[in-house]
Every structure is written in C-alpha cells, then in structure tokens.
Design a protein around this motif. Structure first.
Motif, mmCIF file in Angstrom:
data_model
loop_
_atom_site.group_PDB
_atom_site.id
_atom_site.type_symbol
_atom_site.label_atom_id
_atom_site.label_comp_id
_atom_site.label_asym_id
_atom_site.label_seq_id
_atom_site.Cartn_x
_atom_site.Cartn_y
_atom_site.Cartn_z
ATOM 1 N N CYS A 61 37.511 29.898 37.368
ATOM 2 C CA CYS A 61 38.074 30.598 38.531
ATOM 3 C C CYS A 61 39.073 29.714 39.271
ATOM 4 C CB CYS A 61 36.952 31.031 39.468
ATOM 5 S SG CYS A 61 35.954 32.397 38.842
ATOM 6 N N SER A 65 42.926 30.624 39.740
ATOM 7 C CA SER A 65 43.512 30.633 41.083
ATOM 8 C C SER A 65 44.750 29.747 41.131
ATOM 9 C CB SER A 65 42.481 30.149 42.110
ATOM 10 O OG SER A 65 41.401 31.060 42.214
ATOM 11 N N TRP A 89 42.289 34.582 45.033
ATOM 12 C CA TRP A 89 41.249 35.606 45.085
ATOM 13 C C TRP A 89 40.130 35.395 44.062
ATOM 14 C CZ3 TRP A 89 40.263 38.436 40.779
ATOM 15 C CH2 TRP A 89 41.277 38.533 39.819
ATOM 16 N N THR A 92 37.572 33.302 45.805
ATOM 17 C CA THR A 92 36.923 34.086 46.849
ATOM 18 C C THR A 92 35.859 35.004 46.251
ATOM 19 O OG1 THR A 92 38.924 34.071 48.217
ATOM 20 C CG2 THR A 92 37.302 35.786 48.676
ATOM 21 N N ALA A 93 36.218 35.675 45.161
ATOM 22 C CA ALA A 93 35.277 36.584 44.507
ATOM 23 C C ALA A 93 34.082 35.822 43.962
ATOM 24 C CB ALA A 93 35.982 37.345 43.389
ATOM 25 N N TRP A 199 32.884 42.293 44.177
ATOM 26 C CA TRP A 199 33.590 41.142 44.748
ATOM 27 C C TRP A 199 34.991 40.980 44.175
ATOM 28 C CZ3 TRP A 199 33.142 38.478 48.997
ATOM 29 C CH2 TRP A 199 31.944 38.564 49.712
ATOM 30 N N GLY A 203 38.351 40.726 46.318
ATOM 31 C CA GLY A 203 39.409 39.756 46.040
ATOM 32 C C GLY A 203 40.756 40.412 45.852
ATOM 33 N N ARG A 207 44.203 40.111 47.942
ATOM 34 C CA ARG A 207 45.461 39.788 47.271
ATOM 35 C C ARG A 207 46.566 40.760 47.684
ATOM 36 N NH1 ARG A 207 46.082 41.702 41.232
ATOM 37 N NH2 ARG A 207 46.176 43.617 42.475
#
Length: 211
Positions: A61, A65, A89, A92-93, A199, A203, A207
């Motif tokens: 992730c 990102s 995002w 974040t997710a 989630w 995200g 975005r």
C-alpha cells in the motif's frame, strides 16, 4: 457525483456488519476445503498468506501510494496536504480497515473453526484479539493492497483489465487459503472482503474530493 464513493462505502460497511453471523453451509465448505490439502497447494497458500500479512500488505500500500503521488507530481507543480491525502488513499484504506478489523473482532467475538489447522510457514505476532476470527484480516489486507496495485494501471487501457483480473484471482486465492489452513470460516473471509471494499470506497471518495 464526487460523493458517490461515500454512499458505496457506507452501504458496503453496513453489509459487513449485517452478515457477521454464521451462514448456512459454512461447516460443509470448511470440510470441503480441508479435503483439498496437499503439500504443493499448502506451499502456494503459505506464499499467498505471506503477501497478505500485515507488514507486506502495508508495504504494498505504501508503494502504491508513492506511485500515485508520483503520477500526481507529473501533473502538478506543487502539492498541499489535501492532494497528498488524495494520492495516498491506499494507506488510508489500509489503516482504516486494520483498525476496524480489530474493533469488530473484539466486538463480535466469533471463535475460529475447531479443526486441525496448518501453521503459517512464517509465523506472525499473535495479539490477544487474534483468537477471534471475524472478519479475516488477511482477506481484507489482500483486497486493499492488490486493488491499489491494479489501480496503477488505470492510465493504461490495455493493462487495466488483466491487472484487475489478476488482482481478483489472487484475492480469491487468499480467501480460500484462510479456510484451507483451518483458521477462518468462509463468512470471515466474506466479511474481510466487504470491510476492505468499504474502506476502498472511503479512500476513493477522499481521492476524488481532495485530488
């Protein structure tokens, strides 16, 4: 239109809570998964389990990102906090799903199947909440990490469909592996998928709203 992902996320997260109870035929699905065990398949499942474990999934992730951030840098001369949040995002997710997963396990308290389980080849840290099974953390982590990677192909039409199909195949493999190893019920896997999808929706909402 920019709020559509927020509504999608809310609906999916609600479904995740609704389906928390046992599903008909779960025990039969567990027994069937156990009958498919073999040394070769176990090695494959161990690999899928590793890439969907907490640290590898977090690193995937973080990479996704960073890649999304690099793509935005090509289009913008400067960044602010909102744009950085938009690009990251996947993190974040992932973090949101991880916290929600722990909270739901403690709140629901569903125990794991009473079967002979196959230990993972690379043991992980065992926290107290991990004795509970709903929802599956590995299924959720795989969903977010693999979707985030596949999303990088959005600007390449020829790669988009193969990337999404490949990600979906691996997600299903991870989910099957959780039942195969004897550590989760099928409904735990379904809950993990739903929690992750919710989630991801959050995200994507961030975005679109902040990007």
């Amino acid at each position: 239109m920019r709020s559509r992902w927020a509504f999608v996320a809310l609906a999916i997260l609600t479904a995740c809570v609704v389906v928390a109870g046992p599903l008909p035929g779960e025990w039969a699905l567990v027994r069937w998964a156990l009958t498919t065990r073999s040394d070769a398949l176990t090695r494959l499942i161990w690999w899928l389990t590793f890439i969907s474990s907490a640290t590898p999934a977090l690193l995937i992730c973080a990479f996704a990102s960073s890649a999304h951030l690099a793509q935005q840098r090509k289009r913008r001369a400067a960044f602010d906090i909102a744009q950085i949040t938009s690009a990251t995002w996947p993190l974040t997710a992932y973090v949101g799903a991880l916290i929600s997963n722990i909270a739901m396990r403690i709140a629901i308290g569903r125990t794991r199947p009473s079967v002979d389980y196959i230990p993972h080849g690379l043991p992980e840290l065992q926290a107290d909440f991990q004795r509970f099974s709903y929802p599956s953390g590995h299924a959720g982590a795989a969903t977010i990490a693999l979707f985030a990677l596949a999303a990088l192909s959005a600007s390449h039409p020829r790669l988009r469909i193969p990337a999404m199909l490949g990600a979906a195949f691996l997600m299903l493999g991870v989910g099957f592996g959780r039942v195969y190893l004897g550590v989760h019920w099928p409904n735990d896997v379904l809950g993990g998928y739903l929690l992750a999808a919710g989630w991801i929706g959050i995200g994507l909402h961030l975005r679109d709203k902040l990007g």
